[in-house]
Design a protein around this motif. Structure first.
Motif, mmCIF file in Angstrom:
data_model
loop_
_atom_site.group_PDB
_atom_site.id
_atom_site.type_symbol
_atom_site.label_atom_id
_atom_site.label_comp_id
_atom_site.label_asym_id
_atom_site.label_seq_id
_atom_site.Cartn_x
_atom_site.Cartn_y
_atom_site.Cartn_z
ATOM 1 N N UNK A 1 0.825 -1.212 0.000
ATOM 2 C CA UNK A 1 0.000 0.000 0.000
ATOM 3 C C UNK A 1 0.850 1.249 0.000
ATOM 4 N N UNK A 2 0.435 2.244 0.768
ATOM 5 C CA UNK A 2 1.161 3.508 0.822
ATOM 6 C C UNK A 2 0.726 4.464 -0.279
ATOM 7 N N UNK A 3 1.603 5.418 -0.542
ATOM 8 C CA UNK A 3 1.301 6.463 -1.525
ATOM 9 C C UNK A 3 2.517 6.751 -2.375
ATOM 10 N N UNK A 4 2.578 6.164 -3.536
ATOM 11 C CA UNK A 4 3.675 6.439 -4.468
ATOM 12 C C UNK A 4 3.101 7.304 -5.585
ATOM 13 N N UNK A 5 2.981 8.579 -5.277
ATOM 14 C CA UNK A 5 2.292 9.509 -6.175
ATOM 15 C C UNK A 5 3.123 10.766 -6.355
ATOM 16 N N UNK A 6 2.868 11.483 -7.459
ATOM 17 C CA UNK A 6 3.484 12.800 -7.604
ATOM 18 C C UNK A 6 3.039 13.722 -6.464
ATOM 19 N N UNK A 7 3.980 14.541 -6.016
ATOM 20 C CA UNK A 7 3.667 15.499 -4.964
ATOM 21 C C UNK A 7 2.444 16.354 -5.304
ATOM 22 N N UNK B 1 5.972 -1.492 -7.208
ATOM 23 C CA UNK B 1 5.118 -0.313 -7.105
ATOM 24 C C UNK B 1 4.455 -0.043 -8.454
ATOM 25 N N UNK B 2 3.145 0.046 -8.455
ATOM 26 C CA UNK B 2 2.402 0.408 -9.665
ATOM 27 C C UNK B 2 1.175 1.211 -9.262
ATOM 28 N N UNK C 1 2.398 -0.064 -3.272
ATOM 29 C CA UNK C 1 3.202 -1.275 -3.336
ATOM 30 C C UNK C 1 2.283 -2.477 -3.216
ATOM 31 N N UNK D 1 10.165 4.035 -18.468
ATOM 32 C CA UNK D 1 9.261 3.225 -17.644
ATOM 33 C C UNK D 1 7.963 2.997 -18.403
ATOM 34 N N UNK E 1 3.423 10.774 -15.088
ATOM 35 C CA UNK E 1 3.715 12.206 -15.001
ATOM 36 C C UNK E 1 4.122 12.786 -16.353
ATOM 37 N N UNK F 1 9.543 2.290 -9.531
ATOM 38 C CA UNK F 1 9.624 0.833 -9.623
ATOM 39 C C UNK F 1 10.898 0.280 -10.260
ATOM 40 N N UNK G 1 10.157 11.229 -9.410
ATOM 41 C CA UNK G 1 8.895 11.978 -9.521
ATOM 42 C C UNK G 1 7.694 11.336 -8.839
ATOM 43 N N UNK G 2 7.713 10.024 -8.617
ATOM 44 C CA UNK G 2 6.556 9.430 -7.941
ATOM 45 C C UNK G 2 6.940 8.857 -6.569
ATOM 46 N N UNK G 3 8.055 9.315 -6.045
ATOM 47 C CA UNK G 3 8.436 8.920 -4.681
ATOM 48 C C UNK G 3 8.449 10.186 -3.826
ATOM 49 N N UNK G 4 7.538 10.261 -2.883
ATOM 50 C CA UNK G 4 7.534 11.394 -1.953
ATOM 51 C C UNK G 4 8.336 10.984 -0.719
ATOM 52 N N UNK H 1 7.494 8.069 1.715
ATOM 53 C CA UNK H 1 7.669 6.642 1.392
ATOM 54 C C UNK H 1 9.133 6.306 1.120
ATOM 55 N N UNK I 1 10.196 16.486 -5.519
ATOM 56 C CA UNK I 1 9.453 17.531 -6.226
ATOM 57 C C UNK I 1 8.508 18.284 -5.290
ATOM 58 N N UNK J 1 5.104 21.116 -5.831
ATOM 59 C CA UNK J 1 4.145 21.541 -6.856
ATOM 60 C C UNK J 1 3.371 22.748 -6.347
#
Lengths: 405, 265
Positions: free
Chosen positions: A23-29, A289-290, A294, B54, B59, B102, B127-130, B133, B151, B153
């Motif tokens: 789980x979690x949050x692998x997203x753009x800020x 991660x997709x 995760x 990827x 993004x 990934x 870009x997709x790792x904050x 995490x 990043x 925004x």
């Protein structure tokens, strides 16, 4: 593993959306502020009696809940004589379980003051449900759908358009559900100020796996009481098909604390897991991660997502919800593949033996129930989530079975 | 101090912004992409973002998607990216990897950090790792003295800007507009406002701006308020239009135009 250790921590997910390592949050800020807002609104409304009452009234008066429980003895004869009970989500308004979740998320969209919703769809069931809720609540609606899926689920494209939604065919990548999600995410990151993403399954970044579970758990909550009432005991097995996994989580959740009840998810085995042409994510994948979380996924040695294959557009997805990965790893749920051929046999068998045409997605669970019944024998009670109806699949079935003139 | 931090400090001392160019490794081929990165350095790029293609670039807009899709189909992997990193470092620019999470996760975070440092890379943009995490990456990048660029925004709250800038090292990547990558006809006013917010909250952190810059004039505009100007899609477009020596030459010409832009007073 002892039965005790197989009962998951009831606090999953944790406050940051983790189910164990998943789980979690692998997203753009850029999306975090919107996701935080959504998370806060979700928790607030879960404790708000007025919101709960409004959702309950919609589920009853608009969707037609509770959905019935149907004994299918003639089908059961082919399952070693086991008693098979179908939870009839196919009888919901719009024809599948997807409406349960969508009504909750659409109400939430109104609560946070957004006027536009977007959604991804595979088979089109989530898209139709979202378009329906958007029409009901006066929201603008855009649905992303893989080009391949718009072809094999043309009926649902027309339904969405009739309901006033814009359907955007996605021509990138595998042109199926995975790519529809990518395109919906791109829309969201661009229009997040005005737009809420109504996600269709228990995958994606936190809070979606939690939120969709809580909106779908009504399936299992109802079914557990219905089975106790009808049979006088709990079922031996609860079976559901698993793509992203929302109908499965929906029916599993109420039974998770019942240690005697086996939970079995049936993944799309396509041509067979050993052929590489399948969508059996837990059976044939590895953690990674997709789409923001995760979980298990189909990926190659470079971490590139492998395209999935299934006759069922709704299960044709190389990922799976993080709670399923967790339930698998702790041994609380089992996941098995069902091939296209097995699913289509069960599709035909239920249609002819009981007069119920199931969605091809749900036919995977039915095929699994046939196997389980033969394994367990006539004393077994098997609860199957019939997550959707098969009208949308008539064209695929016609072609598969060589029907028509 | 990494080559990246060093480069940004030198540009600042010269009273100009740094030019940071992006290309995905493996498009149109590994060899040509590495040649194009060298050409970018020859044209005047201070920093090269070595993109790891990827399969699901949520993004990215159509330009980078198109190149990435081809590169993924070519079977490009981490070894190719590390070779590109070495080539960039040998050419005299700072090299950072730009990757969705990934491919790094699959390679192994610790192994990635060790191999990137050994290849002469300065760090990675994710870009997709904050930072929320990123615990394994924070530890591995500390251990191997790598920069880590997160990043921010326009939608980021002050609290998140502070937390993200605190977790970052090298620079903070300010995504100038809400949206995916791609060239834009005008530079968004949101970019300057965002840089101003980061500066007010974290005065000592370098802030570089990406998303949308495609020519020397726009680069000059952004250079007036940022520590670095990041250009991606415009470079990729040159190779999509001419996936050969002509494209490589066009990459060098664009880099020269942009390099003049960041030096304009």
């Amino acid at each position: 593993m002892t039965p005790d250790s197989a009962v998951p921590d009831t606090t999953v997910p944790d406050a940051t959306g983790h189910f164990g390592p998943y789980g979690g949050r692998f997203v753009p800020e850029a999306l975090v502020a919107a996701i935080d807002e959504l998370t806060a609104a979700f928790h607030e409304t879960q404790d708000d009696p007025a919101f709960r009452a409004e959702l309950h009234a919609l589920l009853r008066d608009y969707t037609g809940r509770p959905s019935p429980l149907t004994d299918v003895p003639k089908f059961g004869e082919h399952a070693g004589g086991a008693r098979i009970l179908l939870k009839r989500e196919d009888l919901n308004h719009t024809g599948s379980h997807k409406i349960n979740n969508v009504l909750g998320q659409a109400l939430l969209t109104k609560r946070i003051g957004k006027k536009r919703v977007i959604a991804e769809t595979g088979a089109g069931q989530h898209g139709v449900a979202t378009a329906t809720a958007a029409a009901l609540m006066g929201l603008e609606c855009t649905v992303y759908m893989g080009e391949e899926d718009t072809r094999r689920q043309a009926l649902n494209v027309a339904r969405m358009q009739l309901l006033g939604a814009t359907v955007v065919p996605v021509a990138t990548g595998s042109r199926t559900l995975k790519d529809a999600i990518n395109e919906a995410m791109r829309d969201w990151v661009t229009n997040v100020e005005t737009t809420n993403y109504v996600f269709g399954t228990v995958a994606g970044p936190h809070p979606f796996p939690l939120m969709v579970r809580e909106y779908q758990r009504v399936i299992g909550d109802e079914a557990r009481a219905q089975v106790l009432d009808r049979v006088g005991r709990l079922p031996d097995v609860v079976a559901a098909c698993v793509g992203g996994g929302s109908n499965a989580i929906g029916i599993f959740t109420a039974f998770v604390p019942d240690k005697t009840v086996r939970l079995v998810g049936f993944e799309a085995g396509g041509d067979g897991v050993d052929t590489g042409r399948h969508a059996a994510t837990i059976t044939g994948g590895a953690p990674g991660v997709l789409h923001g979380a995760r979980s298990y996924l189909l990926q190659d040695a470079n971490g590139q997502t492998i395209e999935s294959h299934s006759i069922s557009a709704g299960l044709d997805y190389p990922g799976v919800g993080p709670e399923h990965s967790y339930l698998h790893d702790i041994g609380r749920a089992e996941y098995r593949p069902i091939t296209d051929a097995q699913a289509m046999d069960a599709f035909s068998l239920l249609s002819r033996s009981e007069g119920i045409i199931p969605a091809i997605e749900s036919a995977h669970a039915l095929a699994g129930a046939l196997d389980l019944g033969r394994e367990l024998g006539p004393e077994a009670v098997i609860l199957v989530n019939l997550s959707g109806r098969g009208d949308k699949d008539v064209e695929t079935a016609t072609k598969y079975f060589g029907l028509g003139s | 101090m990494t080559a990246l931090s060093d480069t940004l400090a030198k540009a600042r001392a010269d009273g100009r912004a740094a030019l940071i160019g992006y290309l995905p490794v493996g498009y149109p081929s590994v060899e040509v992409s590495i040649e194009a990165m060298r050409a970018m350095v020859a044209g005047g790029a201070d920093v090269v973002e070595v993109g790891i293609p990827y399969s699901d670039p949520v993004m990215d807009g159509p330009t980078i998607q198109a190149a990435a899709e081809q590169a993924v189909r070519n079977g490009v992997g981490m070894a190719d990216a590390l070779r590109a990193v070495s080539a960039v470092a040998d050419a005299g620019a700072a090299a950072v990897v730009m990757s969705y999470w990934n491919p790094i996760d699959r390679y192994g975070v610790e192994r990635f950090a060790a191999d990137l440092a050994a290849a002469g890379g300065s760090g990675a943009i994710t870009p997709d790792l904050i930072p929320d995490e990123a615990a394994p990456w924070l530890a591995a990048s500390d251990q191997h003295r790598l920069d880590r660029i997160f990043l921010v925004a326009p939608s980021s709250t002050d609290a998140r800007i502070t937390a993200t800038a605190t977790a970052s090292r090298g620079f903070v990547y300010a995504a100038s507009t809400m949206g995916v990558t791609g060239t834009r006809t005008s530079v968004s006013g949101a970019a300057q406002a965002l840089v101003g917010r980061v500066r007010a909250l974290m005065p000592d952190v370098a802030v570089c701006v990406g998303l949308g810059v495609s020519n020397g004039d726009q680069a000059a505009e952004v250079a007036a308020f940022a520590d670095g100007v990041i250009v991606g899609s415009a470079f990729v477009r040159r190779l999509l239009d001419a996936p050969d020596a002509a494209g490589v030459a066009a990459v060098e010409a664009l880099a020269a135009d942009l390099a003049a832009g960041v030096r304009r007073r």
